[in-house]
Design a protein around this motif. Structure first.
Motif, PDB file in Angstrom:
ATOM      1  N   TRP A 144      -5.608   1.631  -8.883  1.00 41.61           N
ATOM      2  CA  TRP A 144      -6.236   2.817  -9.464  1.00 41.61           C
ATOM      3  C   TRP A 144      -5.247   3.975  -9.425  1.00 41.61           C
ATOM      4  O   TRP A 144      -4.498   4.131  -8.451  1.00 41.61           O
ATOM      5  N   ASP A 145      -5.276   4.795 -10.469  1.00 36.60           N
ATOM      6  CA  ASP A 145      -4.462   6.005 -10.490  1.00 36.60           C
ATOM      7  C   ASP A 145      -4.950   6.933  -9.377  1.00 36.60           C
ATOM      8  O   ASP A 145      -6.134   7.257  -9.307  1.00 36.60           O
ATOM      9  N   ALA A 146      -4.027   7.343  -8.506  1.00 29.88           N
ATOM     10  CA  ALA A 146      -4.426   8.131  -7.329  1.00 29.88           C
ATOM     11  C   ALA A 146      -4.997   9.499  -7.717  1.00 29.88           C
ATOM     12  O   ALA A 146      -5.834  10.047  -6.998  1.00 29.88           O
ATOM     13  N   LYS A 147      -4.560  10.040  -8.843  1.00 31.44           N
ATOM     14  CA  LYS A 147      -5.039  11.372  -9.249  1.00 31.44           C
ATOM     15  C   LYS A 147      -6.344  11.283 -10.011  1.00 31.44           C
ATOM     16  O   LYS A 147      -7.296  12.005  -9.736  1.00 31.44           O
ATOM     17  N   THR A 148      -6.377  10.382 -11.004  1.00 34.11           N
ATOM     18  CA  THR A 148      -7.520  10.367 -11.940  1.00 34.11           C
ATOM     19  C   THR A 148      -8.542   9.280 -11.593  1.00 34.11           C
ATOM     20  O   THR A 148      -9.659   9.308 -12.092  1.00 34.11           O
ATOM     21  N   GLY A 149      -8.142   8.315 -10.776  1.00 35.30           N
ATOM     22  CA  GLY A 149      -9.037   7.202 -10.459  1.00 35.30           C
ATOM     23  C   GLY A 149      -9.090   6.148 -11.567  1.00 35.30           C
ATOM     24  O   GLY A 149      -9.812   5.156 -11.452  1.00 35.30           O
ATOM     25  N   GLU A 150      -8.307   6.356 -12.622  1.00 33.35           N
ATOM     26  CA  GLU A 150      -8.315   5.411 -13.739  1.00 33.35           C
ATOM     27  C   GLU A 150      -7.910   4.011 -13.273  1.00 33.35           C
ATOM     28  O   GLU A 150      -6.955   3.871 -12.502  1.00 33.35           O
ATOM     29  N   LYS A 151      -8.630   2.998 -13.739  1.00 31.77           N
ATOM     30  CA  LYS A 151      -8.302   1.611 -13.394  1.00 31.77           C
ATOM     31  C   LYS A 151      -7.202   1.118 -14.328  1.00 31.77           C
ATOM     32  O   LYS A 151      -7.348   1.198 -15.548  1.00 31.77           O
ATOM     33  N   LEU A 152      -6.125   0.628 -13.726  1.00 35.25           N
ATOM     34  CA  LEU A 152      -4.948   0.292 -14.532  1.00 35.25           C
ATOM     35  C   LEU A 152      -4.652  -1.216 -14.531  1.00 35.25           C
ATOM     36  O   LEU A 152      -3.600  -1.633 -14.984  1.00 35.25           O
ATOM     37  N   ASP A 153      -5.583  -2.006 -14.010  1.00 31.91           N
ATOM     38  CA  ASP A 153      -5.352  -3.440 -13.801  1.00 31.91           C
ATOM     39  C   ASP A 153      -6.222  -4.284 -14.723  1.00 31.91           C
ATOM     40  O   ASP A 153      -6.805  -3.782 -15.674  1.00 31.91           O
ATOM     41  N   LYS A 154      -6.351  -5.560 -14.366  1.00 31.78           N
ATOM     42  CA  LYS A 154      -7.072  -6.505 -15.238  1.00 31.78           C
ATOM     43  C   LYS A 154      -8.559  -6.194 -15.396  1.00 31.78           C
ATOM     44  O   LYS A 154      -9.199  -6.710 -16.304  1.00 31.78           O
ATOM     45  N   ASP A 155      -9.118  -5.343 -14.549  1.00 31.51           N
ATOM     46  CA  ASP A 155     -10.511  -4.923 -14.745  1.00 31.51           C
ATOM     47  C   ASP A 155     -10.698  -4.283 -16.126  1.00 31.51           C
ATOM     48  O   ASP A 155     -11.796  -4.316 -16.683  1.00 31.51           O
ATOM     49  N   ARG A 156      -9.635  -3.729 -16.694  1.00 27.52           N
ATOM     50  CA  ARG A 156      -9.711  -3.167 -18.061  1.00 27.52           C
ATOM     51  C   ARG A 156     -10.115  -4.258 -19.047  1.00 27.52           C
ATOM     52  O   ARG A 156     -10.891  -4.019 -19.967  1.00 27.52           O
ATOM     53  N   PHE A 157      -9.545  -5.440 -18.833  1.00 30.29           N
ATOM     54  CA  PHE A 157      -9.850  -6.580 -19.703  1.00 30.29           C
ATOM     55  C   PHE A 157     -11.202  -7.175 -19.334  1.00 30.29           C
ATOM     56  O   PHE A 157     -12.041  -7.441 -20.202  1.00 30.29           O
TER      57      PHE A 157
ATOM     58  N   ARG B 125       0.835  -1.203   0.000  1.00 30.53           N
ATOM     59  CA  ARG B 125       0.000   0.000   0.000  1.00 30.53           C
ATOM     60  C   ARG B 125       0.868   1.251   0.000  1.00 30.53           C
ATOM     61  O   ARG B 125       0.643   2.188  -0.754  1.00 30.53           O
ATOM     62  N   GLU B 126       1.870   1.227   0.879  1.00 28.38           N
ATOM     63  CA  GLU B 126       2.769   2.375   0.998  1.00 28.38           C
ATOM     64  C   GLU B 126       3.568   2.558  -0.297  1.00 28.38           C
ATOM     65  O   GLU B 126       3.678   3.659  -0.821  1.00 28.38           O
ATOM     66  N   PHE B 127       4.091   1.451  -0.802  1.00 28.78           N
ATOM     67  CA  PHE B 127       4.910   1.500  -2.022  1.00 28.78           C
ATOM     68  C   PHE B 127       4.097   2.044  -3.207  1.00 28.78           C
ATOM     69  O   PHE B 127       4.522   2.959  -3.906  1.00 28.78           O
ATOM     70  N   PHE B 128       2.906   1.493  -3.424  1.00 25.72           N
ATOM     71  CA  PHE B 128       2.080   1.951  -4.547  1.00 25.72           C
ATOM     72  C   PHE B 128       1.686   3.416  -4.342  1.00 25.72           C
ATOM     73  O   PHE B 128       1.702   4.200  -5.284  1.00 25.72           O
ATOM     74  N   SER B 129       1.340   3.754  -3.125  1.00 28.56           N
ATOM     75  CA  SER B 129       0.912   5.124  -2.833  1.00 28.56           C
ATOM     76  C   SER B 129       2.037   6.128  -3.142  1.00 28.56           C
ATOM     77  O   SER B 129       1.795   7.199  -3.692  1.00 28.56           O
ATOM     78  N   GLN B 130       3.272   5.732  -2.813  1.00 23.36           N
ATOM     79  CA  GLN B 130       4.423   6.606  -3.102  1.00 23.36           C
ATOM     80  C   GLN B 130       4.593   6.828  -4.609  1.00 23.36           C
ATOM     81  O   GLN B 130       5.239   7.766  -5.045  1.00 23.36           O
ATOM     82  N   HIS B 131       4.029   5.902  -5.385  1.00 21.37           N
ATOM     83  CA  HIS B 131       4.161   6.008  -6.843  1.00 21.37           C
ATOM     84  C   HIS B 131       2.843   6.390  -7.515  1.00 21.37           C
ATOM     85  O   HIS B 131       2.619   6.076  -8.688  1.00 21.37           O
ATOM     86  N   GLY B 132       1.954   6.997  -6.750  1.00 18.51           N
ATOM     87  CA  GLY B 132       0.720   7.537  -7.337  1.00 18.51           C
ATOM     88  C   GLY B 132      -0.347   6.508  -7.648  1.00 18.51           C
ATOM     89  O   GLY B 132      -1.202   6.743  -8.512  1.00 18.51           O
ATOM     90  N   LEU B 133      -0.292   5.368  -6.958  1.00 20.37           N
ATOM     91  CA  LEU B 133      -1.285   4.311  -7.222  1.00 20.37           C
ATOM     92  C   LEU B 133      -2.009   3.912  -5.938  1.00 20.37           C
ATOM     93  O   LEU B 133      -1.406   3.853  -4.869  1.00 20.37           O
ATOM     94  N   ILE B 134      -3.287   3.617  -6.075  1.00 21.76           N
ATOM     95  CA  ILE B 134      -4.073   3.137  -4.934  1.00 21.76           C
ATOM     96  C   ILE B 134      -4.208   1.627  -5.055  1.00 21.76           C
ATOM     97  O   ILE B 134      -4.669   1.110  -6.080  1.00 21.76           O
ATOM     98  N   LEU B 135      -3.786   0.933  -3.996  1.00 13.73           N
ATOM     99  CA  LEU B 135      -3.931  -0.530  -3.969  1.00 13.73           C
ATOM    100  C   LEU B 135      -5.314  -0.855  -3.396  1.00 13.73           C
ATOM    101  O   LEU B 135      -5.531  -0.794  -2.191  1.00 13.73           O
TER     102      LEU B 135
END
Ligand code: C5P
Length: 232
Positions: free
Chosen positions: A199-212, A160-170
């Motif tokens: 999810w992209d922390a700024k835009t909320g865009e889903k960046l994972d397999k939910d896209r598929f 959670r911390e790692f992803f958050s530091q890189h602008g991602l929500i786990l």
């Protein structure tokens, strides 16, 4: 190389060392019990990159994993592990099957992380199982359940911390566990956008397999954004 096992997204091969295997990341994407399936050129490479990066981080933070090193673009060298027939899901925000099962709206932050166990069984479609089911089925011993829960919460904190530091929500993710040749309990399989909701922390865009799963956009574009953010 002799094949040990072929799954939906990966192939396991033997090496000259009986204690070490090679994981080969395929380009196959599957969802909904593999009723939806596609070949996505480049996915294997991205998942190997992302998984390797995450396993390295976990190892640095004292979490035992099967990861030894990344061998090539699609191959990872790992310790042989006796895998438990169990999937451990951790959730920080409501999504996916939690919403469907309990009628909860998507996107609600959970007061505390929620851990769920699923019995890895294709015929039964990986049912949700409780503590007593796990004992009944002989999937884990009592102390192993506690140890796995403990490791899982720790992995959640680290990631959670790692992803958050890189602008991602786990939002949530799935872990698999196994026993290494030396008997220790370890995180096995992969940790990638195939197995995490990000999810992209700024835009909320889903960046994972939910896209598929839900045709939300180009799968590779999402996975590439994840890798770029993690490397940035
Ligand atoms: O579908 P569900 O909401 O239960 O998934 C929770 C998390 O576990 C998601 O991040 C999903 O990608 C992951 N998962 C997985 N493999 C499965 C089931 C779920 O990686 N077989």
């Amino acid at each position: 190389m002799e094949k040990v096992y072929e799954g939906k997204a990966k192939i396991v091969y033997k090496t000259e060392d009986p204690d070490k295997y090679i994981l080969y990341f395929k380009d196959t994407a599957t969802a909904f019990d593999a009723t939806k399936r596609a070949e996505v050129e480049g996915k294997g490479e991205l998942n190997n990159n992302i998984s390797s990066l995450i396993f390295q981080l976990l190892e640095e933070r004292g979490i035992r994993t099967h990861f030894i090193r990344k061998l090539s673009s699609r191959e990872m060298l790992v310790w042989r592990a006796k895998r438990f027939e169990l999937e451990v899901v951790v959730r920080n925000i409501s999504a996916g099957s939690l919403c469907k099962r309990l009628g909860i709206e998507e996107g609600k932050p959970l007061e505390k992380p929620l851990v769920e166990f699923f019995y890895k069984n294709d015929e039964l479609h990986d049912p949700l199982v409780c503590y007593d089911h796990i004992i009944l089925l002989g999937l884990l011993k009592e102390e192993q359940i506690h140890e796995i829960k403990h490791i899982t919460f720790r992995v959640n904190e680290i990631l959670r911390e790692f992803f958050s530091q890189h602008g991602l929500i786990l939002v949530d993710f799935k872990l698999e566990f196994g026993q290494l040749p030396d008997g220790s309990l370890a995180v096995v399989d992969e940790v990638s956008p195939d197995t995490c909701r990000l999810w992209d922390a700024k835009t909320g865009e889903k960046l994972d397999k939910d896209r598929f799963r839900f045709d939300l956009g180009d799968l590779l574009e999402g996975y590439r954004k994840v890798l770029e953010k993690l490397q940035g």
